[in-house]
Design a protein around this motif. Structure first.
Motif, mmCIF file in Angstrom:
data_model
loop_
_atom_site.group_PDB
_atom_site.id
_atom_site.type_symbol
_atom_site.label_atom_id
_atom_site.label_comp_id
_atom_site.label_asym_id
_atom_site.label_seq_id
_atom_site.Cartn_x
_atom_site.Cartn_y
_atom_site.Cartn_z
ATOM 1 N N LEU A 46 27.402 86.957 45.929
ATOM 2 C CA LEU A 46 28.212 85.822 46.350
ATOM 3 C C LEU A 46 27.511 85.073 47.476
ATOM 4 O O LEU A 46 27.185 85.641 48.512
ATOM 5 N N LEU A 47 27.241 83.783 47.250
ATOM 6 C CA LEU A 47 26.529 82.977 48.242
ATOM 7 C C LEU A 47 27.478 82.233 49.166
ATOM 8 O O LEU A 47 27.136 81.926 50.306
ATOM 9 N N GLY A 48 28.677 81.917 48.670
ATOM 10 C CA GLY A 48 29.651 81.187 49.464
ATOM 11 C C GLY A 48 31.044 81.408 48.923
ATOM 12 O O GLY A 48 31.227 81.926 47.815
ATOM 13 N N LEU A 49 32.029 80.976 49.706
ATOM 14 C CA LEU A 49 33.425 81.154 49.303
ATOM 15 C C LEU A 49 34.276 80.073 49.947
ATOM 16 O O LEU A 49 34.113 79.770 51.139
ATOM 17 N N LEU A 86 15.809 78.044 49.911
ATOM 18 C CA LEU A 86 16.983 78.386 50.721
ATOM 19 C C LEU A 86 17.762 77.119 51.089
ATOM 20 O O LEU A 86 18.983 77.064 50.935
ATOM 21 N N ARG A 87 17.070 76.125 51.568
ATOM 22 C CA ARG A 87 17.712 74.861 51.940
ATOM 23 C C ARG A 87 18.458 74.272 50.741
ATOM 24 O O ARG A 87 19.608 73.858 50.835
ATOM 25 N N SER A 88 17.809 74.268 49.593
ATOM 26 C CA SER A 88 18.408 73.744 48.370
ATOM 27 C C SER A 88 19.643 74.545 47.966
ATOM 28 O O SER A 88 20.675 73.974 47.586
ATOM 29 N N GLU A 89 19.563 75.860 48.056
ATOM 30 C CA GLU A 89 20.702 76.713 47.695
ATOM 31 C C GLU A 89 21.866 76.547 48.666
ATOM 32 O O GLU A 89 23.027 76.636 48.270
ATOM 33 N N ILE A 90 21.574 76.302 49.915
ATOM 34 C CA ILE A 90 22.647 76.034 50.881
ATOM 35 C C ILE A 90 23.354 74.738 50.519
ATOM 36 O O ILE A 90 24.592 74.676 50.525
ATOM 37 N N VAL A 91 22.602 73.702 50.165
ATOM 38 C CA VAL A 91 23.207 72.436 49.740
ATOM 39 C C VAL A 91 24.104 72.682 48.528
ATOM 40 O O VAL A 91 25.270 72.259 48.500
ATOM 41 N N ILE A 92 23.567 73.358 47.514
ATOM 42 C CA ILE A 92 24.333 73.625 46.297
ATOM 43 C C ILE A 92 25.594 74.422 46.619
ATOM 44 O O ILE A 92 26.684 74.116 46.124
ATOM 45 N N THR A 93 25.462 75.423 47.450
ATOM 46 C CA THR A 93 26.608 76.272 47.785
ATOM 47 C C THR A 93 27.674 75.494 48.541
ATOM 48 O O THR A 93 28.868 75.607 48.243
ATOM 49 N N ILE A 94 27.280 74.686 49.500
ATOM 50 C CA ILE A 94 28.262 73.895 50.253
ATOM 51 C C ILE A 94 28.964 72.912 49.322
ATOM 52 O O ILE A 94 30.194 72.791 49.354
ATOM 53 N N HIS A 96 29.360 73.136 46.125
ATOM 54 C CA HIS A 96 30.196 73.947 45.232
ATOM 55 C C HIS A 96 31.522 74.310 45.905
ATOM 56 O O HIS A 96 32.596 74.143 45.315
ATOM 57 N N GLU A 97 31.452 74.770 47.140
ATOM 58 C CA GLU A 97 32.676 75.190 47.840
ATOM 59 C C GLU A 97 33.540 73.985 48.224
ATOM 60 O O GLU A 97 34.771 74.057 48.163
ATOM 61 N N ILE A 98 32.922 72.879 48.601
ATOM 62 C CA ILE A 98 33.700 71.667 48.883
ATOM 63 C C ILE A 98 34.414 71.202 47.611
ATOM 64 O O ILE A 98 35.550 70.732 47.664
ATOM 65 N N ALA A 99 33.759 71.338 46.467
ATOM 66 C CA ALA A 99 34.384 70.950 45.199
ATOM 67 C C ALA A 99 35.677 71.730 44.968
ATOM 68 O O ALA A 99 36.655 71.184 44.437
ATOM 69 N N HIS A 100 35.702 72.989 45.372
ATOM 70 C CA HIS A 100 36.941 73.767 45.248
ATOM 71 C C HIS A 100 38.041 73.168 46.122
ATOM 72 O O HIS A 100 39.215 73.177 45.745
ATOM 73 N N ASP A 106 35.232 76.519 38.775
ATOM 74 C CA ASP A 106 33.859 76.960 38.510
ATOM 75 C C ASP A 106 33.345 76.472 37.162
ATOM 76 O O ASP A 106 32.187 76.083 37.044
ATOM 77 N N GLU A 107 34.203 76.501 36.141
ATOM 78 C CA GLU A 107 33.771 76.068 34.813
ATOM 79 C C GLU A 107 33.291 74.617 34.846
ATOM 80 O O GLU A 107 32.222 74.292 34.335
ATOM 81 N N ARG A 108 34.069 73.746 35.462
ATOM 82 C CA ARG A 108 33.693 72.329 35.546
ATOM 83 C C ARG A 108 32.434 72.156 36.400
ATOM 84 O O ARG A 108 31.570 71.346 36.072
ATOM 85 N N LEU A 109 32.324 72.910 37.486
ATOM 86 C CA LEU A 109 31.131 72.823 38.331
ATOM 87 C C LEU A 109 29.873 73.184 37.555
ATOM 88 O O LEU A 109 28.834 72.549 37.715
ATOM 89 N N HIS A 110 29.954 74.185 36.702
ATOM 90 C CA HIS A 110 28.801 74.556 35.881
ATOM 91 C C HIS A 110 28.464 73.435 34.899
ATOM 92 O O HIS A 110 27.292 73.143 34.667
ATOM 93 N N GLU A 111 29.504 72.812 34.335
ATOM 94 C CA GLU A 111 29.290 71.710 33.393
ATOM 95 C C GLU A 111 28.545 70.541 34.036
ATOM 96 O O GLU A 111 27.725 69.893 33.382
ATOM 97 N N ILE A 112 28.836 70.262 35.301
ATOM 98 C CA ILE A 112 28.237 69.095 35.955
ATOM 99 C C ILE A 112 27.011 69.450 36.799
ATOM 100 O O ILE A 112 26.493 68.607 37.522
ATOM 101 N N GLY A 113 26.574 70.707 36.727
ATOM 102 C CA GLY A 113 25.320 71.097 37.362
ATOM 103 C C GLY A 113 25.418 71.571 38.796
ATOM 104 O O GLY A 113 24.408 71.683 39.471
ATOM 105 N N TRP A 114 26.620 71.884 39.255
ATOM 106 C CA TRP A 114 26.778 72.393 40.617
ATOM 107 C C TRP A 114 27.300 73.833 40.614
ATOM 108 O O TRP A 114 27.877 74.280 41.591
ATOM 109 N N GLY A 115 27.063 74.550 39.530
ATOM 110 C CA GLY A 115 27.544 75.925 39.405
ATOM 111 C C GLY A 115 26.652 76.846 40.105
ATOM 112 O O GLY A 115 26.751 77.756 40.721
#
Length: 115
Positions: A46-49, A86-94, A96-100, A106-115
């Motif tokens: 788990l990278l973020g929550l 690492l920098r890229s994964e932090i961006v993706i994780t933030i 992703h969590e803001i999207a929640h 999660d399903e929609r995030l994967h569809e749009i490339g932010w999973g």
């Protein structure tokens, strides 16, 4: 990737925050970002929550507790190949969590490339 000092991680985190897509934080309200070493349950993947009530499910009282976004430092470092990754994964994780926060699952995030 090698272990980083807290200061090095904070620098990369600050750089990642500066790279967030335009507008992604514009509507955030009552949300805090925390960095913890790892999740309480010991999950190493788990990278973020996001912990909170998505904006579309909130009541009208305005008395909701703050929402929290957690980044798991050790898991992010272990996942990353190098500092740029690492920098890229932090961006993706933030993002992703803001999207929640906005109610995107999660399903929609994967569809749009932010999973």
């Amino acid at each position: 990737m090698e272990d980083l000092s807290d200061e090095e991680f904070e620098t990369i985190l600050d750089e990642a925050i500066d790279q967030l897509p335009a507008g992604v934080t514009d509507e955030l309200d009552n949300v805090a970002l925390f960095v913890e070493d790892r999740p309480e349950d010991g999950n190493t993947h788990l990278l973020g929550l996001y912990d909170g009530t998505p904006v579309g499910e909130r009541g009208n009282s305005g008395l909701e507790l703050p929402d929290n976004i957690f980044l798991y430092r050790d898991n992010l470092i272990a996942f990353a190949d190098d500092r740029d990754h690492l920098r890229s994964e932090i961006v993706i994780t933030i993002v992703h969590e803001i999207a929640h926060f906005y109610g995107i699952d999660d399903e929609r995030l994967h569809e749009i490339g932010w999973g």
